[in-house]
Design an enzyme around this catalytic site. Structure first.
Site, PDB file in Angstrom:
ATOM      1  N   ASP A 406       1.019  -1.117  -0.280  1.00  0.00           N
ATOM      2  CA  ASP A 406       0.052   0.031   0.149  1.00  0.00           C
ATOM      3  C   ASP A 406       1.287   0.945   0.273  1.00  0.00           C
ATOM      4  O   ASP A 406       1.924   1.363   0.089  1.00  0.00           O
ATOM      5  CB  ASP A 406      -1.120   0.472   1.044  1.00  0.00           C
ATOM      6  CG  ASP A 406      -1.645   0.683   0.733  1.00  0.00           C
ATOM      7  OD1 ASP A 406      -1.910   1.822   0.148  1.00  0.00           O
ATOM      8  OD2 ASP A 406      -3.474   0.441   1.917  1.00  0.00           O
ATOM      9  N   GLU A 409       3.398   5.229  -3.911  1.00  0.00           N
ATOM     10  CA  GLU A 409       3.742   6.433  -3.889  1.00  0.00           C
ATOM     11  C   GLU A 409       4.668   7.300  -3.504  1.00  0.00           C
ATOM     12  O   GLU A 409       5.527   7.918  -4.402  1.00  0.00           O
ATOM     13  CB  GLU A 409       2.249   7.076  -4.478  1.00  0.00           C
ATOM     14  CG  GLU A 409       1.431   7.487  -3.840  1.00  0.00           C
ATOM     15  CD  GLU A 409       0.394   6.891  -3.424  1.00  0.00           C
ATOM     16  OE1 GLU A 409      -0.657   6.505  -2.598  1.00  0.00           O
ATOM     17  OE2 GLU A 409       0.097   5.530  -3.507  1.00  0.00           O
ATOM     18  N   ASP A 479      -7.435   4.748  -4.102  1.00  0.00           N
ATOM     19  CA  ASP A 479      -9.096   4.753  -2.849  1.00  0.00           C
ATOM     20  C   ASP A 479     -10.315   5.945  -3.671  1.00  0.00           C
ATOM     21  O   ASP A 479     -10.321   6.723  -3.191  1.00  0.00           O
ATOM     22  CB  ASP A 479      -8.737   5.775  -1.544  1.00  0.00           C
ATOM     23  CG  ASP A 479      -7.346   4.262  -0.328  1.00  0.00           C
ATOM     24  OD1 ASP A 479      -7.303   3.607  -1.114  1.00  0.00           O
ATOM     25  OD2 ASP A 479      -7.029   5.500   0.090  1.00  0.00           O
TER      26      ASP A 479
END
Length: 807
Positions: A406, A409, A479
């Site tokens: 997760d 980035e 998300d």
């Protein structure tokens, strides 16, 4: 030299070339093994062919050569045969496939096919270097402008949530984010691609006057142009340049269930048990964050939360139920973790605000207690070693099947430009910012592969960069907030992402946040949206339900006999029946540089009407998918309208021209180049099969490997010639890289109505030596949907040798 073209053979000695090029009024240049170098208007220019189809252009201020190494490019230049000639001010370097012309007065470069068909050209005076102080290092901001044809469609540039298919007339601030993944690469409808090899924040701008990349940091301008003839050919060149795609295990193409988050191991295992009790197929369960305990122990890579009292038993229980488990890991660490302390000593922690901001897990965050969580430096090989050391010992050793990497980035809260001054192993964070996901995913892949070849690496991750396809990763779209608009935007997002040569992509089925649905699962409009989203998910490279605000397990939507429950179950079941087709398509991706989720330009570039369609695509090379992306039966906030879900509604579909199509659900034959209204009750997604397709249909199973494919239904769709290659191997190890797999090729001759099943090639341990192929030529309502076939056209007992069936 005069204006008459003078050819310079590639084998001439360099000393002679210097003398030759110094004569007359032409600029001096030097020939290299892969092309030429020269200086024009105080800018050093190098044309370097990597292979006959791919050429690299390097530009830097005179006297400041570039000596860096690409993070994305792995190909070693092949030094193909070249010819170099000069005609007036033009210096021409030509391979068997690409012709590059350098204007020696302006320095502008243009590209065409070897036959002279124009592809791309730089804008005159389109290269700029602006002095820049990058955290104390003198460098440049760099920009290169190009000129595209007015009506030229381009695709790619990563994943954006703007719903555009063709990437023209826009500006993108390319810096990695939660729901936007940027890859500075595009594919043109003209059959070429352009890769801007730079990792700093970059602005891509396209307007009627020019198309440009402008990067904050660059020691030089560095880009590649590749010619493939069509989108598949360009993607093949990009993968040759930046890395090939490993094959995922078969189970990863099944159905995955997760949510934010299972709060105990008992809850997680119970979900798998419930699916087994209901008889609904499931292959993966995913544990989200906080199994490590409080936020000060963020990403400790240990089960420190008391609710996970025996993690080895949890993993064993999941395996005993014939399912696999993924677990959330992050690229940041809490201040009380062992990793944090070791990385801090190494100087491999960055200093900016990331998730979670507070040490308290209550909402909203209490900033009186900052978490102290810091992102690590994945550009540092020693830091990547530390990351794996704890992951291996704390979780992989338990038998974990895969990773949910997760915030890749990574999360960057309260952004300040000075945050990019952070020092990394490779320079400022600004200089290498966009390659963060490539480095984190690559570090994980390389380390797992170094310890075992018995288990294929599988990484679910939230961001990507050029070359990431070589690292066993499937990227999801972040998300996203659930809405009908968001569902439609996922389609073009996934297609453009796939056109960056990174073929594995998915989204949170149902959307992550339910902010637009205050009644959550009780909202009839959301239940309808979820049913449509899971239909779309069945035709993505990964089928995974996930989100917050409400659980998404199938039994949360009612029971068998309820319309939404049944629609969900039918989508999951259809996915499993198509596994032989999907797994064989995955092999085509690995072995032949294909793409699973295919924008219409890939197969119908000749059809102008298809080029900018943003809600349809091919799934593999046989199935045309058009997800329903508008509410038909309910409105936001309306009372449930269960009694009307069976009403006849329709959805518009365009069938690309140049072929005939067959409605998967009804068997109706249709001609391409037409727009139609398809009836779409809540359990039907518009799905069409291209004429000439051969579609293997697998057995009903509860998990991907429950039954061997000893009996397959082989559907033949007449109307054109076609082939299909069925691929099989051991399902989850790297023996296929050693040639341990088998293929069976089916060929349909439409004129003679003949199906040929070729000799089996290859072998592997446990391979079926004989099997049954139930052949059905689809016509009328025979061989449609998931309905059983009463009588097959042929039943073939196949033992690995050629069989010809003619009727």
């Amino acid at each position: 030299m005069n204006s008459t073209a003078a050819k310079v053979p590639a084998y001439l000695p360099l000393a002679f070339l210097f003398l030759l090029c110094a004569s007359g009024d032409a600029q001096n240049f030097r020939q290299t093994p892969g092309g030429i170098t020269t200086v024009i208007n105080s800018i050093a220019v190098e044309i370097q062919f990597y292979n006959p189809s791919t050429v690299r252009i390097l530009k830097s201020p005179q006297g400041k050569p570039y000596a860096g190494q690409s993070l994305s490019v792995v190909e070693i230049p092949q030094h193909p045969a070249l010819s170099v000639e000069q005609s007036g001010d033009d210096l021409v370097v030509k391979s068997q496939r690409v012709r590059v012309v350098l204007d020696q007065k302006t320095g502008a470069v243009s590209f065409s096919t070897a036959n002279g068909e124009p592809l791309l050209r730089e804008k005159e005076k389109g290269a700029t270097f602006t002095d820049f102080d990058d955290a104390g290092v003198k460098t440049y901001s760099v920009c290169q402008s190009f000129v595209l044809d007015t009506d030229e469609a381009i695709y790619g540039l990563g994943q954006q949530q703007q719903g555009k298919m063709v990437q023209r007339n826009l500006q993108l601030n390319m810096i990695q984010g939660n729901t936007d993944d940027y890859v500075p690469f595009f594919v043109s409808m003209k059959g070429y691609g352009l890769f801007w090899d730079n990792y700093s924040p970059t602005i891509f701008a396209d307007n009627p006057g020019s198309t440009s990349f402008k990067s904050d940091v660059g020691d030089c301008i560095d880009y590649y142009v590749m010619y493939g003839g069509n989108a598949d050919g360009v993607i093949a060149q990009m993968r040759q340049l930046t890395g090939q795609v490993p094959l995922f295990p078969l189970w990863t193409f099944g159905y995955f269930q997760s949510k934010e988050r299972y709060k105990s191991q008992d809850e997680l295992v119970e979900v798998v048990k419930k699916y087994r009790e209901l008889g609904v197929p499931l292959d993966g369960i995913i544990q989200d964050w906080q199994y490590w305990g409080n936020n000060y122990l963020w990403n400790a890579m240990e089960f420190l939360n008391a609710e996970f009292y025996n993690p080895r038993k949890m993993v064993d229980d999941v395996h005993a139920l014939h399912a696999h488990m993924l677990i959330s890991i992050w690229n940041s660490f809490g201040p009380r973790t062992k990793q944090y302390k070791e990385l801090e000593k190494l100087g491999a922690l960055m200093d900016f605000t990331t998730w979670p901001p507070s040490g308290s897990d209550k909402w909203p965050p209490n900033m009186d207690y900052p978490s102290g969580v810091r992102v690590y430096d994945p550009y540092n090989p020693a830091a990547r070693d530390i990351f794996w050391k704890y992951l291996d010992k704390g979780i992989f050793a338990l038998g974990m099947d895969g990773w949910w990497l997760d915030s890749s980035e990574p999360d960057h809260l309260d952004f300040r430009p000075s945050d990019l001054d952070n020092k990394t192993y490779l320079g400022s964070f600004r200089k290498v910012r966009n390659a963060f996901p490539l480095m984190t995913v690559g570090g994980l892949y390389d380390h797992q592969r170094s310890v075992t070849s018995k288990q294929r690496v599988f990484i679910l991750t939230r961001s990507a960069f050029a070359g990431q396809q070589r690292y066993g990763a499937n990227t999801w779209s972040g998300d996203v907030v659930a809405s009908w608009k968001a569902l439609r935007q996922q389609i073009s997002a996934g297609l453009n992402f796939s056109l960056c040569a990174i073929p594995y992509w998915n989204s949170d089925i149902g959307g992550f946040f339910l902010w637009n649905f205050p009644d959550k699962l009780h909202d009839a409009n959301y239940r309808e949206l979820y049913a449509r989203w899971i239909q779309f998910g069945a035709f993505c490279p990964m089928m995974r339900s996930h989100g917050t605000d409400a659980p998404r397990e199938i039994y949360q939507f009612g029971k068998k006999g309820d319309e939404i429950y049944d629609a969900i179950e039918e989508s999951i079941t259809l996915r499993y029946r198509l596994l032989p087709y999907i797994y064989s398509t995955a092999w085509d991706v690995t072995a032949h540089q294909s793409t699973m989720m295919r924008a219409l330009v890939m197969d119908f570039a000749y059809d102008k009407q298809a080029l900018d369609i943003n809600n349809q695509y091919m799934f593999g090379k046989s199935l045309l998918v058009c997800p329903v992306t508008d509410s038909m039966y309910s409105q936001p906030g309306a009372a449930p309208d269960v009694g009307n879900f069976s009403r006849t509604k329709t959805h518009e579909v365009y069938l690309p021209k140049g072929t005939e199509w067959c409605d998967f659900w009804t068997g109706e034959r249709l001609t391409g180049g037409t727009t139609l209204q398809k009836e779409t009750p809540i359990d039907v997604i518009p799905l069409y099969v291209k004429a000439g397709s051969i579609l293997p249909i697998g057995p009903n199973v509860q998990y991907a490997t429950e039954k061997k494919w000893d009996t397959l239904e082989i559907r033949v769709y007449p109307g054109a010639d076609g082939t299909f290659t069925l691929y099989e191997d051991e399902n989850d190890n790297y023996d296929y890289e050693k040639g341990m797999y088998s293929t069976v090729t089916f060929a349909w001759d439409d004129a003679n109505k003949t199906l040929t099943i070729g000799d089996r090639t290859g072998s592997f341990p446990g391979m079926l030596m004989e099997r049954i192929f139930n052949i059905v030529r689809v016509s009328g309502n025979k061989g449609v949907g998931m309905h059983p076939v009463d009588t097959y056209d042929s039943v073939v007992a196949y033992r690995g040798t050629k069989v010809v069936i003619k009727r």
